[in-house]
Write a protein that holds these residues in place. Structure first.
Motif, PDB file in Angstrom:
ATOM      1  N   SER A 154       0.836  -1.201   0.000  1.00  0.00           N
ATOM      2  CA  SER A 154       0.000   0.000   0.000  1.00  0.00           C
ATOM      3  C   SER A 154       0.871   1.251   0.000  1.00  0.00           C
ATOM      4  CB  SER A 154      -0.921   0.005   1.223  1.00  0.00           C
ATOM      5  OG  SER A 154      -0.161   0.012   2.408  1.00  0.00           O
ATOM      6  N   GLU A 155       0.233   2.374  -0.316  1.00  0.00           N
ATOM      7  CA  GLU A 155       0.941   3.660  -0.322  1.00  0.00           C
ATOM      8  C   GLU A 155       0.114   4.717   0.391  1.00  0.00           C
ATOM      9  OE1 GLU A 155       1.813   4.792  -4.346  1.00  0.00           O
ATOM     10  OE2 GLU A 155       3.566   3.488  -4.423  1.00  0.00           O
ATOM     11  N   VAL A 156       0.825   5.628   1.025  1.00  0.00           N
ATOM     12  CA  VAL A 156       0.228   6.793   1.677  1.00  0.00           C
ATOM     13  C   VAL A 156       0.964   8.027   1.169  1.00  0.00           C
ATOM     14  CG1 VAL A 156      -0.177   7.951   3.884  1.00  0.00           C
ATOM     15  CG2 VAL A 156      -0.309   5.458   3.749  1.00  0.00           C
ATOM     16  N   ASP A 157       0.204   8.998   0.681  1.00  0.00           N
ATOM     17  CA  ASP A 157       0.796  10.269   0.256  1.00  0.00           C
ATOM     18  C   ASP A 157       0.763  11.220   1.447  1.00  0.00           C
ATOM     19  OD1 ASP A 157       0.974   9.234  -2.312  1.00  0.00           O
ATOM     20  OD2 ASP A 157      -0.951  10.088  -2.929  1.00  0.00           O
ATOM     21  N   ILE A 158       1.924  11.585   1.945  1.00  0.00           N
ATOM     22  CA  ILE A 158       2.002  12.459   3.109  1.00  0.00           C
ATOM     23  C   ILE A 158       2.185  13.898   2.643  1.00  0.00           C
ATOM     24  CG2 ILE A 158       3.319  13.028   5.195  1.00  0.00           C
ATOM     25  CD1 ILE A 158       3.971  10.013   5.372  1.00  0.00           C
ATOM     26  N   SER A 159       1.334  14.767   3.176  1.00  0.00           N
ATOM     27  CA  SER A 159       1.416  16.197   2.862  1.00  0.00           C
ATOM     28  C   SER A 159       1.039  16.988   4.112  1.00  0.00           C
ATOM     29  CB  SER A 159       0.457  16.552   1.722  1.00  0.00           C
ATOM     30  OG  SER A 159      -0.880  16.479   2.174  1.00  0.00           O
ATOM     31  N   ALA A 160       1.098  18.282   4.007  1.00  0.00           N
ATOM     32  CA  ALA A 160       0.725  19.146   5.133  1.00  0.00           C
ATOM     33  C   ALA A 160      -0.743  18.972   5.505  1.00  0.00           C
ATOM     34  CB  ALA A 160       1.017  20.599   4.793  1.00  0.00           C
ATOM     35  N   ASP A 161      -1.551  18.432   4.602  1.00  0.00           N
ATOM     36  CA  ASP A 161      -2.971  18.200   4.877  1.00  0.00           C
ATOM     37  C   ASP A 161      -3.235  16.855   5.546  1.00  0.00           C
ATOM     38  OD1 ASP A 161      -3.677  20.642   3.726  1.00  0.00           O
ATOM     39  OD2 ASP A 161      -3.818  19.744   1.728  1.00  0.00           O
ATOM     40  N   SER A 162      -2.213  16.023   5.661  1.00  0.00           N
ATOM     41  CA  SER A 162      -2.387  14.710   6.293  1.00  0.00           C
ATOM     42  C   SER A 162      -2.804  14.884   7.751  1.00  0.00           C
ATOM     43  CB  SER A 162      -1.086  13.909   6.227  1.00  0.00           C
ATOM     44  OG  SER A 162      -0.706  13.671   4.902  1.00  0.00           O
ATOM     45  N   LEU A 163      -3.701  13.990   8.182  1.00  0.00           N
ATOM     46  CA  LEU A 163      -4.285  14.099   9.520  1.00  0.00           C
ATOM     47  C   LEU A 163      -3.245  14.218  10.626  1.00  0.00           C
ATOM     48  CD1 LEU A 163      -6.746  14.065  11.377  1.00  0.00           C
ATOM     49  CD2 LEU A 163      -6.682  11.568  11.267  1.00  0.00           C
ATOM     50  N   PHE A 164      -2.193  13.425  10.601  1.00  0.00           N
ATOM     51  CA  PHE A 164      -1.223  13.402  11.685  1.00  0.00           C
ATOM     52  C   PHE A 164       0.051  14.191  11.383  1.00  0.00           C
ATOM     53  CE2 PHE A 164      -3.824   9.592  12.275  1.00  0.00           C
ATOM     54  CZ  PHE A 164      -4.241   9.808  13.584  1.00  0.00           C
ATOM     55  N   PHE A 165       0.028  14.980  10.323  1.00  0.00           N
ATOM     56  CA  PHE A 165       1.204  15.772   9.953  1.00  0.00           C
ATOM     57  C   PHE A 165       1.504  16.818  11.021  1.00  0.00           C
ATOM     58  CE2 PHE A 165       3.479  19.160   7.716  1.00  0.00           C
ATOM     59  CZ  PHE A 165       4.470  18.423   7.082  1.00  0.00           C
ATOM     60  N   ASP A 166       2.746  16.871  11.461  1.00  0.00           N
ATOM     61  CA  ASP A 166       3.199  17.849  12.455  1.00  0.00           C
ATOM     62  C   ASP A 166       3.906  18.977  11.703  1.00  0.00           C
ATOM     63  OD1 ASP A 166       4.582  19.333  14.374  1.00  0.00           O
ATOM     64  OD2 ASP A 166       5.204  17.562  15.503  1.00  0.00           O
ATOM     65  N   PRO A 167       3.255  20.135  11.549  1.00  0.00           N
ATOM     66  CA  PRO A 167       3.847  21.209  10.753  1.00  0.00           C
ATOM     67  C   PRO A 167       5.134  21.771  11.348  1.00  0.00           C
ATOM     68  CG  PRO A 167       1.820  21.953  11.796  1.00  0.00           C
ATOM     69  CD  PRO A 167       1.952  20.487  12.079  1.00  0.00           C
ATOM     70  N   GLU A 168       5.261  21.720  12.656  1.00  0.00           N
ATOM     71  CA  GLU A 168       6.470  22.229  13.300  1.00  0.00           C
ATOM     72  C   GLU A 168       7.682  21.373  12.948  1.00  0.00           C
ATOM     73  OE1 GLU A 168       7.967  22.458  17.825  1.00  0.00           O
ATOM     74  OE2 GLU A 168       6.086  23.532  17.415  1.00  0.00           O
ATOM     75  N   ARG A 169       7.486  20.064  12.947  1.00  0.00           N
ATOM     76  CA  ARG A 169       8.587  19.138  12.658  1.00  0.00           C
ATOM     77  C   ARG A 169       8.621  18.703  11.192  1.00  0.00           C
ATOM     78  NH1 ARG A 169       7.900  14.582  16.752  1.00  0.00           N
ATOM     79  NH2 ARG A 169       9.888  13.912  15.920  1.00  0.00           N
ATOM     80  N   GLN A 170       7.567  19.047  10.431  1.00  0.00           N
ATOM     81  CA  GLN A 170       7.469  18.718   9.011  1.00  0.00           C
ATOM     82  C   GLN A 170       7.518  17.208   8.755  1.00  0.00           C
ATOM     83  OE1 GLN A 170       7.151  21.082   6.175  1.00  0.00           O
ATOM     84  NE2 GLN A 170       6.268  22.018   7.981  1.00  0.00           N
TER      85      GLN A 170
END
Length: 75
Positions: A35-51
């Motif tokens: 499987s694949e997951v596309d990670i972006s700033a909109d991802s539910l668990f994305f930490d914007p401070e740590r990117q």
């Protein structure tokens, strides 16, 4: 390949908690799935401070991948 919309019928998680984007390949007889997951700033668990997405979220990715494989095998 199974894309997000079709995959959502195989996994019980819904809305933002549904994290997988696609299944690239699978083999129901040998019980494996990629499987694949596309990670972006909109991802539910994305930490914007740590990117990043914290490593512990990988357990949920794995759980959803297992649910997808179960859905494929039992479909």
């Amino acid at each position: 390949m199974i894309e997000h919309e079709a995959l959502s019928r195989l996994v019980p998680q819904k809305d933002r908690m549904f994290l997988l984007n696609r299944v690239r390949d699978h083999n129901a007889a040998d019980l494996w799935l990629e499987s694949e997951v596309d990670i972006s700033a909109d991802s539910l668990f994305f930490d914007p401070e740590r990117q990043l997405v914290p490593a512990w979220v990988a357990f949920e990715y794995m759980a959803q991948s297992i649910a997808a494989l179960s859905g494929i095998v039992n479909f």
